[in-house]
Each structure stands twice: as C-alpha cells, then as structure tokens.
Design a protein around this motif. Structure first.
Motif, PDB file in Angstrom:
ATOM      1  N   PHE A 177       9.284   4.155 -18.150  1.00 50.17           N
ATOM      2  CA  PHE A 177       8.712   3.923 -16.820  1.00 50.17           C
ATOM      3  C   PHE A 177       7.202   4.154 -16.826  1.00 50.17           C
ATOM      4  O   PHE A 177       6.461   3.450 -16.136  1.00 50.17           O
ATOM      5  CB  PHE A 177       9.399   4.800 -15.770  1.00 50.17           C
ATOM      6  CG  PHE A 177      10.714   4.220 -15.283  1.00 50.17           C
ATOM      7  CD1 PHE A 177      10.799   2.888 -14.884  1.00 50.17           C
ATOM      8  CD2 PHE A 177      11.862   4.989 -15.223  1.00 50.17           C
ATOM      9  CE1 PHE A 177      12.003   2.346 -14.434  1.00 50.17           C
ATOM     10  CE2 PHE A 177      13.069   4.463 -14.780  1.00 50.17           C
ATOM     11  CZ  PHE A 177      13.142   3.133 -14.378  1.00 50.17           C
ATOM     12  N   ALA A 178       6.746   5.150 -17.632  1.00 49.21           N
ATOM     13  CA  ALA A 178       5.290   5.394 -17.690  1.00 49.21           C
ATOM     14  C   ALA A 178       4.592   4.142 -18.220  1.00 49.21           C
ATOM     15  O   ALA A 178       3.554   3.726 -17.692  1.00 49.21           O
ATOM     16  CB  ALA A 178       4.999   6.596 -18.576  1.00 49.21           C
TER      17      ALA A 178
ATOM     18  N   LYS B 150       9.778  10.189   0.469  1.00 50.47           N
ATOM     19  CA  LYS B 150       9.050  11.117  -0.394  1.00 50.47           C
ATOM     20  C   LYS B 150       8.254  10.391  -1.482  1.00 50.47           C
ATOM     21  O   LYS B 150       7.106  10.724  -1.735  1.00 50.47           O
ATOM     22  CB  LYS B 150      10.097  12.020  -1.073  1.00 50.47           C
ATOM     23  CG  LYS B 150       9.807  13.498  -0.874  1.00 50.47           C
ATOM     24  CD  LYS B 150      10.627  14.320  -1.824  1.00 50.47           C
ATOM     25  CE  LYS B 150      11.664  15.150  -1.143  1.00 50.47           C
ATOM     26  NZ  LYS B 150      12.665  15.693  -2.009  1.00 50.47           N
ATOM     27  N   TYR B 151       8.876   9.428  -2.137  1.00 48.43           N
ATOM     28  CA  TYR B 151       8.251   8.845  -3.341  1.00 48.43           C
ATOM     29  C   TYR B 151       7.688   7.440  -3.151  1.00 48.43           C
ATOM     30  O   TYR B 151       7.099   6.882  -4.072  1.00 48.43           O
ATOM     31  CB  TYR B 151       9.258   8.838  -4.497  1.00 48.43           C
ATOM     32  CG  TYR B 151       9.751  10.217  -4.825  1.00 48.43           C
ATOM     33  CD1 TYR B 151       8.877  11.172  -5.345  1.00 48.43           C
ATOM     34  CD2 TYR B 151      11.063  10.579  -4.579  1.00 48.43           C
ATOM     35  CE1 TYR B 151       9.323  12.450  -5.615  1.00 48.43           C
ATOM     36  CE2 TYR B 151      11.516  11.864  -4.852  1.00 48.43           C
ATOM     37  CZ  TYR B 151      10.640  12.795  -5.364  1.00 48.43           C
ATOM     38  OH  TYR B 151      11.063  14.061  -5.622  1.00 48.43           O
ATOM     39  N   GLY B 152       7.929   6.833  -2.000  1.00 47.43           N
ATOM     40  CA  GLY B 152       7.331   5.518  -1.759  1.00 47.43           C
ATOM     41  C   GLY B 152       8.301   4.364  -1.973  1.00 47.43           C
ATOM     42  O   GLY B 152       9.474   4.560  -2.289  1.00 47.43           O
ATOM     43  N   LYS B 153       7.769   3.160  -1.815  1.00 49.74           N
ATOM     44  CA  LYS B 153       8.638   1.974  -1.780  1.00 49.74           C
ATOM     45  C   LYS B 153       9.034   1.481  -3.162  1.00 49.74           C
ATOM     46  O   LYS B 153       9.892   0.607  -3.289  1.00 49.74           O
ATOM     47  CB  LYS B 153       7.952   0.852  -0.994  1.00 49.74           C
ATOM     48  CG  LYS B 153       7.704   1.280   0.450  1.00 49.74           C
ATOM     49  CD  LYS B 153       7.332   0.140   1.333  1.00 49.74           C
ATOM     50  CE  LYS B 153       6.981   0.618   2.732  1.00 49.74           C
ATOM     51  NZ  LYS B 153       7.969   1.485   3.363  1.00 49.74           N
ATOM     52  N   VAL B 154       8.400   2.026  -4.200  1.00 58.15           N
ATOM     53  CA  VAL B 154       8.800   1.661  -5.572  1.00 58.15           C
ATOM     54  C   VAL B 154       8.805   2.921  -6.433  1.00 58.15           C
ATOM     55  O   VAL B 154       7.795   3.611  -6.517  1.00 58.15           O
ATOM     56  CB  VAL B 154       7.792   0.665  -6.204  1.00 58.15           C
ATOM     57  CG1 VAL B 154       8.276   0.217  -7.576  1.00 58.15           C
ATOM     58  CG2 VAL B 154       7.544  -0.537  -5.312  1.00 58.15           C
ATOM     59  N   TYR B 155       9.944   3.241  -7.028  1.00 58.85           N
ATOM     60  CA  TYR B 155       9.963   4.337  -8.009  1.00 58.85           C
ATOM     61  C   TYR B 155      11.139   4.138  -8.958  1.00 58.85           C
ATOM     62  O   TYR B 155      12.099   3.420  -8.641  1.00 58.85           O
ATOM     63  CB  TYR B 155      10.020   5.723  -7.337  1.00 58.85           C
ATOM     64  CG  TYR B 155      11.273   6.012  -6.557  1.00 58.85           C
ATOM     65  CD1 TYR B 155      11.349   5.732  -5.191  1.00 58.85           C
ATOM     66  CD2 TYR B 155      12.400   6.570  -7.175  1.00 58.85           C
ATOM     67  CE1 TYR B 155      12.492   5.984  -4.474  1.00 58.85           C
ATOM     68  CE2 TYR B 155      13.551   6.831  -6.452  1.00 58.85           C
ATOM     69  CZ  TYR B 155      13.595   6.540  -5.109  1.00 58.85           C
ATOM     70  OH  TYR B 155      14.744   6.788  -4.398  1.00 58.85           O
ATOM     71  N   GLY B 156      11.023   4.756 -10.139  1.00 59.36           N
ATOM     72  CA  GLY B 156      12.084   4.589 -11.135  1.00 59.36           C
ATOM     73  C   GLY B 156      12.930   5.844 -11.228  1.00 59.36           C
ATOM     74  O   GLY B 156      12.443   6.953 -11.003  1.00 59.36           O
ATOM     75  N   THR B 157      14.189   5.660 -11.541  1.00 56.55           N
ATOM     76  CA  THR B 157      15.073   6.807 -11.746  1.00 56.55           C
ATOM     77  C   THR B 157      16.225   6.369 -12.653  1.00 56.55           C
ATOM     78  O   THR B 157      16.212   5.259 -13.190  1.00 56.55           O
ATOM     79  CB  THR B 157      15.577   7.354 -10.390  1.00 56.55           C
ATOM     80  OG1 THR B 157      16.286   8.565 -10.610  1.00 56.55           O
ATOM     81  CG2 THR B 157      16.482   6.373  -9.659  1.00 56.55           C
TER      82      THR B 157
ATOM     83  N   SER C  29      23.721   5.995 -15.110  1.00 57.95           N
ATOM     84  CA  SER C  29      23.358   5.879 -16.518  1.00 57.95           C
ATOM     85  C   SER C  29      22.388   4.760 -16.867  1.00 57.95           C
ATOM     86  O   SER C  29      22.114   4.553 -18.045  1.00 57.95           O
ATOM     87  CB  SER C  29      24.593   5.687 -17.400  1.00 57.95           C
ATOM     88  OG  SER C  29      25.283   6.866 -17.467  1.00 57.95           O
ATOM     89  N   SER C  30      21.908   3.984 -15.879  1.00 56.54           N
ATOM     90  CA  SER C  30      20.974   2.895 -16.219  1.00 56.54           C
ATOM     91  C   SER C  30      19.613   3.159 -15.609  1.00 56.54           C
ATOM     92  O   SER C  30      19.533   3.657 -14.481  1.00 56.54           O
ATOM     93  CB  SER C  30      21.459   1.563 -15.652  1.00 56.54           C
ATOM     94  OG  SER C  30      22.666   1.202 -16.226  1.00 56.54           O
ATOM     95  N   PRO C  31      18.534   2.772 -16.332  1.00 55.24           N
ATOM     96  CA  PRO C  31      17.206   2.853 -15.711  1.00 55.24           C
ATOM     97  C   PRO C  31      17.216   1.972 -14.468  1.00 55.24           C
ATOM     98  O   PRO C  31      17.595   0.794 -14.545  1.00 55.24           O
ATOM     99  CB  PRO C  31      16.263   2.270 -16.767  1.00 55.24           C
ATOM    100  CG  PRO C  31      17.077   2.005 -17.967  1.00 55.24           C
ATOM    101  CD  PRO C  31      18.509   2.173 -17.671  1.00 55.24           C
ATOM    102  N   THR C  32      16.834   2.552 -13.331  1.00 57.55           N
ATOM    103  CA  THR C  32      16.965   1.825 -12.073  1.00 57.55           C
ATOM    104  C   THR C  32      15.665   1.926 -11.287  1.00 57.55           C
ATOM    105  O   THR C  32      15.123   3.018 -11.134  1.00 57.55           O
ATOM    106  CB  THR C  32      18.122   2.447 -11.246  1.00 57.55           C
ATOM    107  OG1 THR C  32      19.318   2.359 -12.026  1.00 57.55           O
ATOM    108  CG2 THR C  32      18.332   1.744  -9.922  1.00 57.55           C
TER     109      THR C  32
END
Ligand code: HEM
Length: 498
Positions: free
Chosen positions: A33-34, A66-73, A77-80
């Motif tokens: 994600f970075a 808290k984190y805004g309209k776009v963030y990764g998590t 089990s999948s990068p989302t």
C-alpha cells in the motif's frame, strides 16, 4: 501425560506459525500500500467485531470518518481498498469495468453453488448474466404478474387474520414472509404461505441463513474459507457444517430442473413458462435448438425490453396512493373492482412520492456493500486529474455503501429521513447512491425488487393506517450478521382505513 504435552506443543507451534505468517503478510501488505501511496489501516478482523457486537456498517462508517474516503486494509485475508469517493467509483464501475468485472474471489468446490451469478468470474459471469438479465425484463415480469398478485393476496390475508388477535403486528415478519413467498413463486413456481407453513423446509432453511445474529462458529468458518478455501470446504464436509442447507437446496432445485427438462423435450411445452426457473430452462432448451441450427442462430432475436417529517411523509404517501387508485378506477371499464389488480408496471411509476420514500429508505438502510476486484495493475485518474488511485492486480475495492450514502456533500443532514431529496432534479453524484450497485454487474433483480416493494406498500397503505406503538424499537434494531443489513422485529400498530 507425554501425549497431552505433545498436543499442547503442537497447538503452540501451529498458533506461532499462523501468527508469524500473518505478521509477514501484514508487513508485505503495508509495503504494498505504501508503494501505491495509499494509507494503510490495521483493522481488527471480523471475529473481534462480532465479539464486541459492533455492526459492520457502523464500524465501516466510523473508519471512513477517521481515515478518509480512500484507505487500504486487509479484509477477509485480501488487500482491500475502502473507497467512498464517487469520482473514482465511477471509473471502476463503468469506464474501466472490463478490468473490474469480478468480486472478491471465493472458491466454491461445487458445480451448483460454484455457479452462482454473484460469485462467478470473467467469461463465465458474462455468459450466465446474459441468460439471466432478460428473465428480469419488464416483459418477463409482466408475464409473472398474476403470480405476483397472488402473493399480495396472501400478504393482505395474513394482515387481516393477525389483526383479528391484536392491532400491533411485527410487520418485519409479515413482509419478510411476503418476500420469501414472492421469491419462491417467481423462482420455482412454488406457492407457499411462509407465515402459515412454518414447517415448510424451504422457509426454515432460508430463515436459518438470514434471520439470525451470526454465530462465532459461522464467522470462524467464513474466515477460514477466505484464508484456506480448499481446506475449509473439506472441513465443512467432514464436520457437516451447513451441509443440510446445501444438500436441501441442491436436491430441491435439481428435482424441479429434472422434471422441467423432461417436459421441454416435447416442443409443445415451450413458451408456457411463468416462473424464473422454467424460463431459464426454456432459455437453455432454446439455446440447444439454436446451436443445432446455425441459420436459426443468426435470426435469434432475444427480447430486449430491459431496459419532513414522518407525519407529513405518511400523509403525503397515502394521499398519493388514494388519488392513484381513484384515478385507476375511473379509467377502468368497471369490470375489475379490486384496485390492486388495476395496477400495472407503467401506472406505478407515476407515484413520484412513493418512489422518493423507497429511494430515501434505501439510502439510509442500504442492505449490502459493493465490491470489485482489479484484474491488472493500473493507475486510475479522473479526466480533470483531481483524483488518482493506484491499484494492483487482485486488490479488492470495497465500497461501504452505508457510509457512502451519508456523504454530506450530496446528502446534507444525512441521518434525517427526507424523501424530498429524490423529487424533481436531485443534485447528488450518480455514483454516491448505490443501493443496487451500478454498471453492468449491478443487481440483476432490481426491477423485480422495486416492483415487489411498491406492490406491498401501495396495498398496505391503501388499506391500513400504520403508527408506532410501545413495542416499536426507536431507533430500529438490526442483526449483527456481517455484511448484510437485516432488521430485527419491527412492531407497528395497524388500523383498518374506513
Ligand atoms: C431491495 C432489494 C435488493 C437490493 C437493495 C439488492 C442489492 C444488490 C446489490 C447492492 C448487489 C451488488 C451489485 C453490484 O455489485 O454492483 C446485488 C447483486 C445481485 N442481486 Fe440484488 N438486491 C435486492 C434484491 C434482489 C433480489 C430479490 C434478487 C433475486 C431474486 C437479487 C439478486 C441479485 C443477484 C443475482 C446479484 C448478483 C449480480 C451479478 O453478479 O451479476 N437481488 N443486489
């Protein structure tokens, strides 16, 4: 004793292995994600959410604040990538759809359950969707209208008989039974009164699936399914998890399919279908004939007709419906006296306020989030360059629709129920309102679902005055069952209109 120590050691080693594996995976995802310049947020997994009894859509809404309209998590089990920005949603759902055709991958090792329209991928999805879409066209729904009218009669009879006992009713239970009756009627041609046939196996099985808080066991199984799909399916078979449900629906559907396929061997039986399954089988039989004759295939011409406040709301809704029925009766030749039989698909669309009430209800309570998965690495960029998103192959794009529908730029004062937002020329971004998803993979049954809701509301409000009572939960209560928003009991007082 040595045996016992051995087991403990094995468990510790397995847990350490899972922990190490997860840590390594988290670190890789953080780096990934970075590199995409997307903020990475560590979120507790579903199990923790369930343990804390946090409803998913509320949790996701807080995260977006808290984190805004776009963030990764990491979700299941999948990068989302959580995405709440309509400009970018538009790119994914329409312009770049060919690179976002699929949803989150879920491996189902079963020829029937693995062919669900909602889970299949790529070319297989395209093929099934092209057969299913025409079955929900206005033309096909019109053919099914007499059957849909039957379910409304059952709904009204159920209100009538229950109201004889007391004026307060759990309308969720009665409308829920109506929804189930409609789907069974439409899908299989089975006439069921789910409210009365409480021992009907189909009804019991469907309730088991939707009308519960999710159990820890089911949640754990769900997580395992995404982490180790093949292994979990084997475990499910071994320990009989959900096998009764799977076996029942498989046998039930196969029996109807076998019977109908036999009937369709005789071409005289073609064109008589009046439920979804029969229409699909007719489509299949038609397809076989077409394949046998190339000339016919060229001539194939598939049918393509797809194509303020509470008191004020209630008053205006009733006024509109009453005027509508009066008009229908005046326009009719007098042979049909039941007002609901006079309703047609076309006439219902004139009910502007009813449409607005339904739209606003689905804005505040959208039943499900929307997901797509990227099939290749790409940089998405809006034409004016104001928004960019760097996605990698297999990233899941998760649109938390509940949070999206509360974007104050498009829906000021979002928690207030204001149907007027949808009257005239509403000024919201088309991709900020997605109760049925959007683009080529939107809800295939949208027109049926809306027709069903309108039929039920028009008929109920025309006959009964609804009001809150002591047992009404304000605010409404919902099951905590993951991604689907499903209310618990909704008790209302119902008085017959004179
Ligand atoms: C008010 C009722 C309903 C709502 C709000 C709703 C909402 C949705 C949503 C949000 C999606 C995902 C769309 C996307 O990814 O863009 C969906 C997909 C789907 N819905 Fe519905 N739905 C409703 C009723 C129904 C009914 C009654 C049926 C079946 C009889 C149905 C069948 C499906 C199917 C098969 C898909 C998957 C389509 C595909 O992958 O091509 N829905 N629905």
């Amino acid at each position: 004793m040595v045996y016992f120590q051995g087991i403990i050691a094995a468990i510790v080693i397995i847990l350490a292995f899972i922990y190490y594996r997860k840590k390594r995976k988290d670190e890789n995802i953080r780096k990934k994600f970075a590199s995409q310049q997307i903020q990475y947020v560590v979120t507790p997994n579903f199990l923790v959410q369930v343990a804390k009894e946090v409803r998913t859509e509320l949790y996701e809404y807080d995260q977006v604040q808290k984190y805004g309209k776009v963030y990764g998590t990491v979700l299941l089990s999948s990068p989302t990538i959580f995405l709440c920005e309509p400009e970018l949603i538009q790119l994914i759902m329409s312009k770049e759809f060919t690179n976002f055709t699929n949803r989150r991958r879920i491996e189902i090792d079963d020829p029937i359950f693995g062919s669900f329209l909602s889970t299949v991928e790529g070319e297989k999805w395209k093929r099934i969707r092209s057969v299913v879409t025409p079955q929900f066209s206005t033309g096909k729904l019109k053919r099914m209208k007499p059957r849909l009218d039957d379910t409304i009669d059952t709904l009204m009879a159920n209100f009538e008989s229950n109201l004889k006992e007391k004026p307060e009713l759990d309308v969720k239970e009665i409308f829920g039974a109506y929804t189930m009756d409609t789907i069974l009627q439409i899908a299989f041609g089975s006439k069921v009164d789910s409210l009365k046939d409480t021992n009907n196996k189909i009804v019991l099985m469907a309730k088991k699936l939707f009308q519960t808080d999710i159990s820890y066991a089911a949640m754990l199984f769900f997580l395992l399914l995404f982490m180790f799909p093949k292994l979990s399916i084997k475990i499910a078979r071994l320990f009989n998890i959900n096998q009764d449900f799977i076996k029942f629906f498989k046998e039930f559907s196969m029996e109807i399919i076998r019977k109908k396929r036999d009937e369709l061997k005789d071409s005289k039986n073609m064109g008589k279908a009046n439920n979804f399954l029969e229409m699909m089988l007719e489509a299949e039989a038609e397809h076989e004939q077409i394949q046998a004759n190339e000339k016919e295939m060229k001539n194939e011409n598939m049918e393509n007709d797809q194509n303020k406040n509470t008191k004020f709301t209630k008053y205006r809704l009733y006024e509109e419906i009453e005027a509508y029925f009066n008009r229908l009766q005046l326009e009719s030749d007098g042979t049909e006296t039941d007002p609901s039989k006079l309703m047609t698909f076309e006439s219902m669309s004139q009910l502007e306020y009813l449409n607005a009430v339904i739209n606003e209800t689905l804005r505040i309570y959208p039943p499900a989030p929307v997901e797509r998965m990227a099939s290749k690495d790409m940089l998405l960029k809006t034409e004016d360059g104001s928004h960019r998103l760097n996605v990698k192959k297999d990233d899941v794009i998760h649109i938390p629709v509940y949070a999206l529908h509360r974007d104050e730029r498009y829906f000021p004062d979002p928690e207030t129920f204001k149907p007027e937002r949808f009257i005239g020329n509403p000024e919201y971004h088309k991709y900020a309102y997605l109760p049925f998803g959007t683009g080529p993979r939107n809800c295939v049954a949208k027109s049926l679902a809306l027709y069903e809701v309108k039929m039920a509301l028009i008929n109920t409000i025309y006959r009964y005055r609804l009001s809150v009572c002591e047992q009404t939960h304000i605010p409404m209560k919902f099951f905590n069952n993951g991604q689907i928003l499903s209310p618990k009991d909704v008790v209302l007082r119902m008085d017959k209109r004179q």
